[in-house]
Design an enzyme around this catalytic site. Structure first.
Site, mmCIF file in Angstrom:
data_model
loop_
_atom_site.group_PDB
_atom_site.id
_atom_site.type_symbol
_atom_site.label_atom_id
_atom_site.label_comp_id
_atom_site.label_asym_id
_atom_site.label_seq_id
_atom_site.Cartn_x
_atom_site.Cartn_y
_atom_site.Cartn_z
ATOM 1 N N SER A 123 0.504 -0.840 -0.270
ATOM 2 C CA SER A 123 0.237 0.230 0.006
ATOM 3 C C SER A 123 0.844 1.447 0.420
ATOM 4 O O SER A 123 0.402 2.651 -0.434
ATOM 5 C CB SER A 123 -0.982 -0.119 1.349
ATOM 6 O OG SER A 123 -0.384 0.143 1.931
ATOM 7 N N HIS A 144 -3.541 -3.808 -5.489
ATOM 8 C CA HIS A 144 -3.819 -3.480 -3.403
ATOM 9 C C HIS A 144 -5.263 -3.218 -3.309
ATOM 10 O O HIS A 144 -6.765 -2.841 -3.771
ATOM 11 C CB HIS A 144 -3.345 -2.119 -3.494
ATOM 12 C CG HIS A 144 -3.178 -1.127 -1.606
ATOM 13 N ND1 HIS A 144 -4.294 -0.332 -1.389
ATOM 14 C CD2 HIS A 144 -3.397 -1.988 -0.530
ATOM 15 C CE1 HIS A 144 -4.176 -0.197 -0.170
ATOM 16 N NE2 HIS A 144 -3.732 -1.314 0.131
ATOM 17 N N GLU A 156 -6.746 -0.959 -5.599
ATOM 18 C CA GLU A 156 -6.067 -0.403 -6.771
ATOM 19 C C GLU A 156 -5.090 -0.601 -7.579
ATOM 20 O O GLU A 156 -4.472 -1.931 -6.575
ATOM 21 C CB GLU A 156 -5.327 0.367 -5.472
ATOM 22 C CG GLU A 156 -6.393 1.538 -5.133
ATOM 23 C CD GLU A 156 -6.051 2.352 -3.419
ATOM 24 O OE1 GLU A 156 -5.720 3.663 -3.720
ATOM 25 O OE2 GLU A 156 -4.384 1.597 -2.569
ATOM 26 N N ASN A 195 -4.667 5.124 1.032
ATOM 27 C CA ASN A 195 -4.191 5.193 2.038
ATOM 28 C C ASN A 195 -3.750 7.012 1.806
ATOM 29 O O ASN A 195 -3.751 7.142 3.078
ATOM 30 C CB ASN A 195 -2.928 4.556 2.163
ATOM 31 C CG ASN A 195 -3.618 3.070 2.350
ATOM 32 O OD1 ASN A 195 -4.363 2.758 3.506
ATOM 33 N ND2 ASN A 195 -2.820 2.000 2.126
HETATM 34 N N1 3HC Z 1 -17.037 -13.434 3.643
HETATM 35 C C1 3HC Z 1 -18.145 -13.304 2.860
HETATM 36 N N2 3HC Z 1 -18.877 -12.284 2.716
HETATM 37 C C2 3HC Z 1 -18.252 -12.169 4.213
HETATM 38 C C3 3HC Z 1 -17.034 -12.363 5.304
HETATM 39 C C4 3HC Z 1 -16.492 -13.132 5.004
HETATM 40 N N3 3HC Z 1 -14.937 -13.493 4.869
HETATM 41 N N4 3HC Z 1 -17.079 -11.551 6.609
HETATM 42 C C5 3HC Z 1 -17.969 -10.774 6.525
HETATM 43 N N5 3HC Z 1 -18.877 -10.620 5.532
HETATM 44 C C6 3HC Z 1 -19.934 -10.136 4.980
HETATM 45 C C7 3HC Z 1 -21.026 -10.103 5.805
HETATM 46 O O1 3HC Z 1 -21.590 -11.885 5.497
HETATM 47 C C8 3HC Z 1 -22.317 -9.583 5.440
HETATM 48 O O2 3HC Z 1 -22.853 -9.701 4.332
HETATM 49 P P1 3HC Z 1 -24.232 -8.470 4.059
HETATM 50 O O3 3HC Z 1 -24.240 -7.336 3.724
HETATM 51 O O4 3HC Z 1 -24.338 -8.789 2.443
HETATM 52 O O5 3HC Z 1 -25.018 -9.494 4.945
HETATM 53 C C9 3HC Z 1 -20.657 -8.274 5.566
HETATM 54 O O6 3HC Z 1 -20.040 -8.712 4.519
HETATM 55 C C10 3HC Z 1 -20.391 -7.152 6.654
HETATM 56 O O7 3HC Z 1 -20.679 -8.714 7.213
HETATM 57 P P2 3HC Z 1 -21.234 -8.280 9.160
HETATM 58 O O8 3HC Z 1 -22.232 -8.120 9.182
HETATM 59 O O9 3HC Z 1 -20.581 -9.497 9.975
HETATM 60 O O10 3HC Z 1 -19.765 -7.172 10.015
HETATM 61 P P3 3HC Z 1 -19.990 -6.190 10.131
HETATM 62 O O11 3HC Z 1 -21.471 -5.155 9.614
HETATM 63 O O12 3HC Z 1 -19.820 -5.448 11.063
HETATM 64 O O13 3HC Z 1 -18.939 -5.555 9.113
HETATM 65 C C11 3HC Z 1 -16.981 -5.013 8.284
HETATM 66 C C12 3HC Z 1 -17.742 -5.408 9.409
HETATM 67 C C13 3HC Z 1 -17.327 -4.879 6.864
HETATM 68 C C14 3HC Z 1 -15.132 -4.840 8.844
HETATM 69 C C15 3HC Z 1 -17.124 -3.345 8.258
HETATM 70 O O14 3HC Z 1 -17.013 -2.868 9.778
HETATM 71 C C16 3HC Z 1 -16.848 -2.758 7.764
HETATM 72 O O15 3HC Z 1 -16.707 -2.005 6.219
HETATM 73 N N6 3HC Z 1 -14.862 -2.027 7.873
HETATM 74 C C17 3HC Z 1 -14.494 -0.837 7.217
HETATM 75 C C18 3HC Z 1 -13.491 -1.553 6.381
HETATM 76 C C19 3HC Z 1 -12.718 -0.747 6.082
HETATM 77 O O16 3HC Z 1 -12.635 0.644 5.884
HETATM 78 N N7 3HC Z 1 -11.095 -1.716 5.597
HETATM 79 C C20 3HC Z 1 -10.156 -0.848 4.774
HETATM 80 C C21 3HC Z 1 -9.206 -1.171 5.295
HETATM 81 S S1 3HC Z 1 -7.646 0.384 4.282
HETATM 82 C C22 3HC Z 1 -6.471 -1.413 4.634
HETATM 83 O O17 3HC Z 1 -7.273 -2.441 3.721
HETATM 84 C C23 3HC Z 1 -6.017 -1.276 3.717
HETATM 85 C C24 3HC Z 1 -4.739 -1.401 4.069
HETATM 86 O O18 3HC Z 1 -3.491 -1.231 2.491
HETATM 87 C C25 3HC Z 1 -4.140 -0.732 4.970
#
Ligand code: 3HC
Length: 295
Positions: A123, A144, A156, A195
């Site tokens: 990233s 990414h 990305e 990022n």
């Molecule tokens: N496989 C498939 N689907 C999954 C899954 C998996 N392993 N885990 C969860 N899901 C699905 C669920 O079934 C649900 O689907 P639905 O909306 O169709 O019912 C959906 O994902 C949301 O899951 P949950 O309801 O269990 O969980 P939450 O509603 O608490 O969401 C989260 C959890 C998805 C992590 C949410 O909080 C979120 O989007 N957070 C933000 C994450 C984010 O910003 N990520 C980017 C980080 S930056 C990065 O990665 C870059 C790096 O370089 C730093």
């Protein structure tokens, strides 16, 4: 070679990102060889993939049979030589330049296909530094992904100054057509698009905790309840991993020398203390009993 022709994928590193990338490639029907340095890390990666598949199954997104078939498509090992016949490799080792350069030097030696794509999930490390560690810089591209990889739609796609447009197009085609992701393109600058925007926001929240401005729970509730973010910045930093957050911030700071990218001392001390967030059981929150760590 279009997305359909890429059937044999390699992934190097099975931390949070590598295991997620291996999972989505296997769910897309690809044969995956997942390589890690040691057997313990491999076992952790395998459990992470199993847990994620169970979660997808319990949400009705995969059948039990599909979970089994997905796992069967992933071969785990500690020998990078096992990537010899791969058509596309994604490097997802720790976010540190020298480690990633070593992986690209090794990939250049072992991956046989002359048109194989060598990609990195970095990233923040310049793609061109990884490209120049190989004899085939035109085939090195940034891909990414975002955490959690099975859930986040974005990839990305990053071309270095030396990437060929053909390689970039094939890598993007794989992410979109094979994995069903949506892609955006970014220039080869630390942090790329997401990022570069996200990290200053996370660091600002950490500075707020550090100065006693507000508690982690209140800062997070502010952004969830006030701005409809799915999670607050401190919970998100815990999800990403505080070591990764600090490493990306350091790369951004090194590249742009802007104070907004400088990691605050609290973040550095938490990393020193091993309070790395969710994967360590404790970061800004305690995932073993739901408590909150004092800044
Ligand atoms: N496989 C498939 N689907 C999954 C899954 C998996 N392993 N885990 C969860 N899901 C699905 C669920 O079934 C649900 O689907 P639905 O909306 O169709 O019912 C959906 O994902 C949301 O899951 P949950 O309801 O269990 O969980 P939450 O509603 O608490 O969401 C989260 C959890 C998805 C992590 C949410 O909080 C979120 O989007 N957070 C933000 C994450 C984010 O910003 N990520 C980017 C980080 S930056 C990065 O990665 C870059 C790096 O370089 C730093």
């Amino acid at each position: 070679m279009g997305a359909e022709e890429i059937q044999r994928v390699g992934v190097v590193g099975c931390g949070l990102m590598g295991s997620g990338i291996a999972e989505v490639c296997a769910r897309a029907g690809r044969s995956v060889v997942l390589v890690e340095v040691d057997a313990r890390a491999l076992a952790r990666g395998r459990s992470r993939i199993e847990a994620s598949l169970r979660r997808a199954a319990s949400a009705g997104k995969l059948s039990e049979d599909e979970c089994g078939e997905t796992l069967a498509r992933i071969e785990l090992g500690t020998d990078i030589g096992a990537l010899g016949d791969r058509q596309l490799v994604v490097e997802a080792v720790v976010e540190a330049g020298p480690e990633k350069v070593r992986v690209f030097e090794a990939l250049d030696k072992v991956v046989e296909a002359h048109d194989a794509l060598l990609t990195s999930n970095t990233s923040s490390i310049p793609i061109v530094k990884l490209a120049t560690a190989t004899q085939r810089p035109e085939q090195v591209v940034g891909l990414h992904f975002f955490n959690p990889v099975p859930v986040m739609p974005l990839v990305e796609v990053v071309a270095s100054l030396l990437s060929s447009e053909e390689s970039v197009g094939r890598a993007e085609g794989f992410a979109v057509d094979a994995l069903g992701k949506s892609a955006i393109r970014s220039k080869d600058r630390a942090g790329f698009v997401v990022n570069a925007l996200l990290i200053p926001y996370l660091l600002s929240a950490i500075r707020m905790v550090e100065s006693g401005f507000a508690s982690p729970r209140d800062i997070d509730a502010g952004m969830v309840e006030g701005c409809a973010h799915p999670m607050g910045p401190l919970a998100l930093a815990d999800l990403i991993g505080l070591d990764t957050t600090a490493a990306v911030a350091n790369s951004l700071y090194e590249e742009f020398k802007e104070p907004l990218y400088a990691p605050p001392p609290l973040l550095a001390r938490m990393v020193d203390a091993g309070l790395l967030g969710r994967k360590a059981g404790r970061g800004f929150y305690d995932y073993t009993d739901g408590g909150e760590v004092e800044g």
